[in-house]
Structure formats: structure tokens, C-alpha cells
Motif scaffolding. Sequence first.
Motif, PDB file in Angstrom:
ATOM      1  N   ALA A   1     120.840-103.667  50.843  1.00 37.21           N
ATOM      2  CA  ALA A   1     120.108-102.489  51.312  1.00 37.21           C
ATOM      3  C   ALA A   1     119.226-101.928  50.209  1.00 37.21           C
ATOM      4  CB  ALA A   1     121.088-101.423  51.795  1.00 37.21           C
ATOM      5  N   GLY A   2     119.761-101.923  48.982  1.00 34.81           N
ATOM      6  CA  GLY A   2     118.971-101.433  47.859  1.00 34.81           C
ATOM      7  C   GLY A   2     117.754-102.296  47.617  1.00 34.81           C
ATOM      8  N   ALA A   3     117.932-103.605  47.722  1.00 39.78           N
ATOM      9  CA  ALA A   3     116.812-104.515  47.521  1.00 39.78           C
ATOM     10  C   ALA A   3     115.746-104.308  48.590  1.00 39.78           C
ATOM     11  CB  ALA A   3     117.303-105.961  47.536  1.00 39.78           C
ATOM     12  N   ILE A   4     116.197-104.101  49.829  1.00 40.95           N
ATOM     13  CA  ILE A   4     115.248-103.849  50.917  1.00 40.95           C
ATOM     14  C   ILE A   4     114.494-102.548  50.669  1.00 40.95           C
ATOM     15  CG2 ILE A   4     115.066-103.296  53.377  1.00 40.95           C
ATOM     16  CD1 ILE A   4     117.436-105.217  53.822  1.00 40.95           C
ATOM     17  N   GLY A   5     115.225-101.529  50.197  1.00 44.05           N
ATOM     18  CA  GLY A   5     114.586-100.249  49.912  1.00 44.05           C
ATOM     19  C   GLY A   5     113.546-100.362  48.816  1.00 44.05           C
ATOM     20  N   ILE A   6     113.876-101.096  47.762  1.00 41.35           N
ATOM     21  CA  ILE A   6     112.930-101.296  46.669  1.00 41.35           C
ATOM     22  C   ILE A   6     111.706-102.059  47.146  1.00 41.35           C
ATOM     23  CG2 ILE A   6     112.593-102.475  44.465  1.00 41.35           C
ATOM     24  CD1 ILE A   6     115.557-101.840  43.873  1.00 41.35           C
ATOM     25  N   ALA A   7     111.948-103.102  47.940  1.00 44.65           N
ATOM     26  CA  ALA A   7     110.829-103.885  48.460  1.00 44.65           C
ATOM     27  C   ALA A   7     109.939-103.038  49.358  1.00 44.65           C
ATOM     28  CB  ALA A   7     111.356-105.095  49.223  1.00 44.65           C
ATOM     29  N   GLY A   8     110.566-102.185  50.174  1.00 48.51           N
ATOM     30  CA  GLY A   8     109.797-101.323  51.057  1.00 48.51           C
ATOM     31  C   GLY A   8     108.960-100.325  50.293  1.00 48.51           C
ATOM     32  N   TRP A   9     109.550 -99.741  49.242  1.00 44.99           N
ATOM     33  CA  TRP A   9     108.809 -98.776  48.432  1.00 44.99           C
ATOM     34  C   TRP A   9     107.663 -99.465  47.689  1.00 44.99           C
ATOM     35  CZ3 TRP A   9     107.704 -93.979  48.214  1.00 44.99           C
ATOM     36  CH2 TRP A   9     107.177 -93.401  47.056  1.00 44.99           C
ATOM     37  N   SER A  10     107.920-100.676  47.200  1.00 42.99           N
ATOM     38  CA  SER A  10     106.872-101.425  46.510  1.00 42.99           C
ATOM     39  C   SER A  10     105.702-101.707  47.450  1.00 42.99           C
ATOM     40  CB  SER A  10     107.438-102.737  45.961  1.00 42.99           C
ATOM     41  OG  SER A  10     106.425-103.509  45.355  1.00 42.99           O
ATOM     42  N   PHE A  11     106.022-102.070  48.692  1.00 40.74           N
ATOM     43  CA  PHE A  11     104.967-102.320  49.678  1.00 40.74           C
ATOM     44  C   PHE A  11     104.185-101.049  49.959  1.00 40.74           C
ATOM     45  CE2 PHE A  11     103.614-102.007  54.112  1.00 40.74           C
ATOM     46  CZ  PHE A  11     102.723-103.070  54.187  1.00 40.74           C
ATOM     47  N   ALA A  12     104.912 -99.927  50.138  1.00 39.07           N
ATOM     48  CA  ALA A  12     104.252 -98.664  50.489  1.00 39.07           C
ATOM     49  C   ALA A  12     103.318 -98.195  49.384  1.00 39.07           C
ATOM     50  CB  ALA A  12     105.307 -97.596  50.783  1.00 39.07           C
ATOM     51  N   THR A  13     103.716 -98.363  48.126  1.00 35.51           N
ATOM     52  CA  THR A  13     102.894 -97.863  47.028  1.00 35.51           C
ATOM     53  C   THR A  13     101.737 -98.791  46.675  1.00 35.51           C
ATOM     54  OG1 THR A  13     104.435 -98.840  45.426  1.00 35.51           O
ATOM     55  CG2 THR A  13     104.770 -96.521  46.012  1.00 35.51           C
ATOM     56  N   SER A  14     101.743 -99.996  47.204  1.00 38.20           N
ATOM     57  CA  SER A  14     100.627-100.916  46.960  1.00 38.20           C
ATOM     58  C   SER A  14      99.733-101.090  48.190  1.00 38.20           C
ATOM     59  CB  SER A  14     101.153-102.287  46.526  1.00 38.20           C
ATOM     60  OG  SER A  14     101.946-102.883  47.554  1.00 38.20           O
ATOM     61  N   TRP A  15     100.165-100.555  49.328  1.00 36.86           N
ATOM     62  CA  TRP A  15      99.431-100.749  50.584  1.00 36.86           C
ATOM     63  C   TRP A  15      98.099-100.004  50.589  1.00 36.86           C
ATOM     64  CZ3 TRP A  15      97.592 -97.278  54.173  1.00 36.86           C
ATOM     65  CH2 TRP A  15      97.084 -97.827  55.370  1.00 36.86           C
ATOM     66  N   HIS A  16      97.123-100.624  51.231  1.00 37.95           N
ATOM     67  CA  HIS A  16      95.860 -99.964  51.549  1.00 37.95           C
ATOM     68  C   HIS A  16      95.273-100.642  52.772  1.00 37.95           C
ATOM     69  CE1 HIS A  16      93.340-103.313  50.033  1.00 37.95           C
ATOM     70  NE2 HIS A  16      94.318-103.463  49.138  1.00 37.95           N
ATOM     71  N   PRO A  17      94.409 -99.967  53.538  1.00 39.43           N
ATOM     72  CA  PRO A  17      93.805-100.608  54.709  1.00 39.43           C
ATOM     73  C   PRO A  17      93.038-101.868  54.311  1.00 39.43           C
ATOM     74  CG  PRO A  17      93.466 -98.241  54.776  1.00 39.43           C
ATOM     75  CD  PRO A  17      94.034 -98.554  53.420  1.00 39.43           C
ATOM     76  N   ALA A  18      92.982-102.800  55.208  1.00 41.81           N
ATOM     77  CA  ALA A  18      92.360-104.090  54.915  1.00 41.81           C
ATOM     78  C   ALA A  18      90.887-103.933  54.567  1.00 41.81           C
ATOM     79  CB  ALA A  18      92.505-105.021  56.118  1.00 41.81           C
ATOM     80  N   ALA A  19      90.488-104.586  53.475  1.00 43.79           N
ATOM     81  CA  ALA A  19      89.090-104.525  53.058  1.00 43.79           C
ATOM     82  C   ALA A  19      88.170-105.197  54.070  1.00 43.79           C
ATOM     83  CB  ALA A  19      88.936-105.178  51.689  1.00 43.79           C
ATOM     84  N   SER A  20      88.703-106.138  54.839  1.00 40.85           N
ATOM     85  CA  SER A  20      87.881-106.785  55.864  1.00 40.85           C
ATOM     86  C   SER A  20      87.481-105.804  56.959  1.00 40.85           C
ATOM     87  CB  SER A  20      88.647-107.958  56.479  1.00 40.85           C
ATOM     88  OG  SER A  20      89.876-107.514  57.047  1.00 40.85           O
ATOM     89  N   GLN A  21      88.317-104.794  57.183  1.00 44.83           N
ATOM     90  CA  GLN A  21      88.012-103.777  58.192  1.00 44.83           C
ATOM     91  C   GLN A  21      87.281-102.584  57.588  1.00 44.83           C
ATOM     92  OE1 GLN A  21      91.456-102.456  60.359  1.00 44.83           O
ATOM     93  NE2 GLN A  21      90.257-101.208  61.798  1.00 44.83           N
ATOM     94  N   TYR A  22      87.640-102.240  56.364  1.00 44.05           N
ATOM     95  CA  TYR A  22      87.028-101.098  55.680  1.00 44.05           C
ATOM     96  C   TYR A  22      86.512-101.583  54.314  1.00 44.05           C
ATOM     97  CZ  TYR A  22      89.766 -98.539  59.155  1.00 44.05           C
ATOM     98  OH  TYR A  22      90.314 -98.085  60.327  1.00 44.05           O
ATOM     99  N   PRO A  23      85.299-102.070  54.253  1.00 41.93           N
ATOM    100  CA  PRO A  23      84.802-102.658  52.998  1.00 41.93           C
ATOM    101  C   PRO A  23      84.685-101.662  51.847  1.00 41.93           C
ATOM    102  CG  PRO A  23      83.469-103.349  54.878  1.00 41.93           C
ATOM    103  CD  PRO A  23      84.350-102.265  55.369  1.00 41.93           C
ATOM    104  N   LEU A  24      84.377-100.397  52.140  1.00 44.15           N
ATOM    105  CA  LEU A  24      84.224 -99.402  51.080  1.00 44.15           C
ATOM    106  C   LEU A  24      85.516 -98.601  50.933  1.00 44.15           C
ATOM    107  CD1 LEU A  24      80.612 -98.032  51.647  1.00 44.15           C
ATOM    108  CD2 LEU A  24      81.400 -99.588  49.857  1.00 44.15           C
ATOM    109  N   GLN A  25      86.141 -98.717  49.768  1.00 50.49           N
ATOM    110  CA  GLN A  25      87.401 -98.033  49.513  1.00 50.49           C
ATOM    111  C   GLN A  25      87.361 -97.402  48.126  1.00 50.49           C
ATOM    112  OE1 GLN A  25      90.984 -99.992  50.621  1.00 50.49           O
ATOM    113  NE2 GLN A  25      90.054-101.154  52.290  1.00 50.49           N
TER     114      GLN A  25
END
Length: 225
Positions: free
Chosen positions: A15-39
Amino acid sequence: MIAFFLKAGGVLAAAGAIGIAGWSFATSWHPAASQYPLQGLDLPENPGAIEWGTVRARGADFAYLVATSGADRRDPGFEPNWASIPDAGLRRGAVHVYSLCQHGRDQANAFNAFVPRTADALPVAVDVSFHDDCTARPERAALIEELGEFVRMVETHTRKPVLLRLSKPVESAYQISAAIDRPVWAVANLFPPAYAARPWRMWRASDIRRIDGIEGPVNWDVVAP
């Protein structure tokens, strides 16, 4: 009993590993550049030291900085960062944090006196949100009049239309986007917002993203295609 504790420990570790992985994903996530080229990103007051070249290398096309708040606060980090951004290949924009406790004219004068008119600058953004240091809740007509005066004065100074960065609570209470016909910068993590009277032109999609070159989380934004 020992087997039980071993099994429970394994479950907790998973569960801890899943939580860490989820937080890592959340803090690195951004909308796809293919859909939103200007970020890009916008930073709060006093953001600290920033390596703008690294920020540009991590995908930012632009950066918005808080310049002034109300009629009497100037951000001490604005001027050095404002001067450094173009050298890193990013476009730059200034933000004014609007106070419901002070007159729009006074706030516009403070902003115009501090932020130079710069040909390469992006449109000024005025942030209209509820803040703990101001408990005033003016009548809608009064707020629209005051904010409208601020917008007109800043646009006269910059010669560009102002962006309205409207929090959902403020927009729900005052319907500002229906009264002031300016591009909307909306705020909502992960999912595109639809709370304003018109489609947004800018969307703050995350307020927890982390990128190299900046200490702590940043607000990550995209421009409507």
C-alpha cells in the motif's frame, strides 16, 4: 500469528509503494502536449531562487509572476525574475492579486507604477480570489465597477487586454466573467473546468507539480488550443 504479521506487513508495504507511486505520478502529471502545445507555470509571491534555463528545458513555454497585491504590496522577487526569464527563452507575464478590501483605481496605480510596459510581455493577469487577509464581500455591482476600472487602467498602461484569473468560489458568488468581457484563466486540478460564463483561455491544471529548477510545487498551466 507470525505468519499473520508477516502478511500484514507485506500488505502495508504494498500500500505504501502504491501511495508513493501515486504521489509521484500526481506531482509529475501535466496535460498532454499533443492536446495543449503551449504550457507554462505561474508562481506565488516570493518564489525563491529559480533556475530558469532548467525550467525551460523541462517544457515550460512561459511563466507568470506575481508583481503586486492590493494597493500596497510589491513582490520583492519580481524584478530579478522578470529580467531573467527572457534570457532562458521563456515568455513572461505579470500577475496582480486583487484585493476586495481596496479600491480598484488604487490597485491599478500601484501595478502601473511598478510593472513597466514591455513589448514582449504576455497580457497581465488579475487574480480575483477570496483571501484570509480580506474579509470584505462587496455587492456585485460595486465589485464589477471597481474591477472594471482596474482593468481599464491597466490596459491603458500595457496596451493589451487583461486576463481574468477567477477562482471558482469568487466566480460562483459574483459571476464576473459574465459582466467583464475578457479572457478567462480558470483553476481546477486534473479536470478541465467549466464554471465561467465563457470558455477558458488559460487553465491552471495542477498546483502540485514539481519540476527541476524550482524548489517546491509549482502551478502548471496550459493555453487553450
